[in-house]
Design a protein around this motif. Structure first.
Motif, PDB file in Angstrom:
ATOM      1  N   ASP A   1     -36.008   5.977  48.043  1.00  0.00           N
ATOM      2  CA  ASP A   1     -34.857   6.719  47.511  1.00  0.00           C
ATOM      3  C   ASP A   1     -35.169   8.188  47.231  1.00  0.00           C
ATOM      4  O   ASP A   1     -34.301   8.905  46.724  1.00  0.00           O
TER       5      ASP A   1
ATOM      6  N   TRP B   1     -35.391  10.764  49.029  1.00  0.00           N
ATOM      7  CA  TRP B   1     -34.537  11.749  49.711  1.00  0.00           C
ATOM      8  C   TRP B   1     -33.255  11.998  48.924  1.00  0.00           C
ATOM      9  O   TRP B   1     -32.766  13.120  48.840  1.00  0.00           O
ATOM     10  N   SER B   2     -32.700  10.931  48.314  1.00  0.00           N
ATOM     11  CA  SER B   2     -31.464  11.106  47.538  1.00  0.00           C
ATOM     12  C   SER B   2     -31.757  11.728  46.178  1.00  0.00           C
ATOM     13  O   SER B   2     -30.937  12.481  45.644  1.00  0.00           O
TER      14      SER B   2
ATOM     15  N   ALA C   1     -32.028  15.493  46.691  1.00  0.00           N
ATOM     16  CA  ALA C   1     -30.721  16.108  46.871  1.00  0.00           C
ATOM     17  C   ALA C   1     -29.985  16.221  45.543  1.00  0.00           C
ATOM     18  O   ALA C   1     -29.317  17.217  45.251  1.00  0.00           O
ATOM     19  N   SER C   2     -30.115  15.181  44.708  1.00  0.00           N
ATOM     20  CA  SER C   2     -29.448  15.191  43.411  1.00  0.00           C
ATOM     21  C   SER C   2     -30.003  16.277  42.507  1.00  0.00           C
ATOM     22  O   SER C   2     -29.258  16.987  41.832  1.00  0.00           O
TER      23      SER C   2
ATOM     24  N   ASN D   1     -26.673  18.932  49.708  1.00  0.00           N
ATOM     25  CA  ASN D   1     -26.096  17.845  50.480  1.00  0.00           C
ATOM     26  C   ASN D   1     -27.186  16.849  50.868  1.00  0.00           C
ATOM     27  O   ASN D   1     -28.366  17.197  50.965  1.00  0.00           O
ATOM     28  N   LEU D   2     -26.777  15.609  51.076  1.00  0.00           N
ATOM     29  CA  LEU D   2     -27.743  14.607  51.501  1.00  0.00           C
ATOM     30  C   LEU D   2     -28.286  14.965  52.876  1.00  0.00           C
ATOM     31  O   LEU D   2     -27.574  15.524  53.709  1.00  0.00           O
TER      32      LEU D   2
ATOM     33  N   ILE E   1     -33.943  11.131  57.243  1.00  0.00           N
ATOM     34  CA  ILE E   1     -34.239   9.928  56.461  1.00  0.00           C
ATOM     35  C   ILE E   1     -35.041   8.935  57.299  1.00  0.00           C
ATOM     36  O   ILE E   1     -36.005   8.314  56.809  1.00  0.00           O
TER      37      ILE E   1
ATOM     38  N   LYS F   1     -30.873  -2.623  45.981  1.00  0.00           N
ATOM     39  CA  LYS F   1     -30.098  -1.406  45.775  1.00  0.00           C
ATOM     40  C   LYS F   1     -28.608  -1.711  45.670  1.00  0.00           C
ATOM     41  O   LYS F   1     -27.867  -1.058  44.926  1.00  0.00           O
TER      42      LYS F   1
END
Length: 242
Positions: free
Chosen positions: A138, A140-141, A144-145, A150-151, A157, A202
């Motif tokens: 996770d 990568w997300s 971005a957060s 942007n994702l 990924i 998830k």
């Protein structure tokens, strides 16, 4: 165990030691000593006897899961400290760091094999690595957060999975074989099933989990939700006093 450590580079060994230090510090910073009676209550390997829960807010049905939950909480804090933001690390270094953490988890379980109460005070290594690789999966997300960006594109990924996540799984398996930790390899499960379990976890599909580590992680998740308010209360009180 010595042979396995000797096969690791100095950089990898130092990363493992740093993770242990972050893990132990997390116990203190999260207020875990206030949840269990007795100091010190935490050890790298399982103790011969369990600590007593001293928090009346926790139902008795959760008590036998508390120590394992606290270990996973400390693992999580140490992972965030060590791994950081995916955009700020090189993928090759990330793989080394993940492998270093994984080998510590495997060696802890290996050292704990002769304990009369295995997996009562500590989660299985397969469970800890399930959380570890779930976190990496996770990253990568998370990046971005944190950055408000942007994702990333699907190709990015997929490249992360190919260059870091999948190799990290096989690194853990090879190191476990080198350490003669056959039970860990069995608990980890086949890669296809292991990563399917990460996806199921998830999405909250608990009834579809198949591997030993994923099932223990899910078992402890509900208990952990009941323990976290105690951690938040400790941190609030600590912030108020300072």
């Amino acid at each position: 165990m010595i042979t396995l450590w000797e096969s690791m580079s100095t950089k990898s060994e130092n990363a493992g030691i740093h993770w242990i230090a972050f893990h132990e510090r997390a116990h203190l910073e999260l207020g875990h000593f206030s949840i269990l009676e007795g100091v010190p209550t935490f050890n790298l390997i399982s103790k011969s006897g369990k600590s007593q829960v001293q928090q009346p807010d926790l139902p008795r049905a959760v008590w036998d899961k508390v120590e394992r939950c606290l270990e996973l909480q400390a693992d999580h804090e140490a992972l965030e400290e060590m791994l950081g933001n995916i955009d700020a690390v090189s993928w090759s270094e990330l793989r080394v760091t993940v492998a270093s953490i994984a080998v510590v988890m495997v060696l802890i379980e290996k050292a704990d094999a002769d304990n009369p109460n295995p997996s009562e005070t500590h989660p299985k290594a397969a469970t800890r690595i399930f959380q570890l690789l779930g976190h990496v999966n996770d990253m990568w997300s998370i990046g971005a957060s944190v950055n408000g960006a942007n994702l990333p594109e699907a190709g990015h990924i997929q490249a992360l999975a190919k260059e870091v996540i999948l190799p990290a799984y096989f690194d853990a398996v090879e190191m476990a074989k080198s350490a003669d930790a056959a039970s860990f390899v069995d608990d980890l499960g086949d890669p296809e099933i292991f990563f399917a379990d990460i996806a199921h976890a998830k999405l909250g599909h608990w009834d579809q989990l198949q591997t030993v580590g994923a099932k223990e992680w899910a078992e402890l998740k509900d208990a952990n939700e009941q323990i976290l308010p105690l951690v938040y209360r400790f941190q609030a009180e600590k912030n108020t006093s300072t």
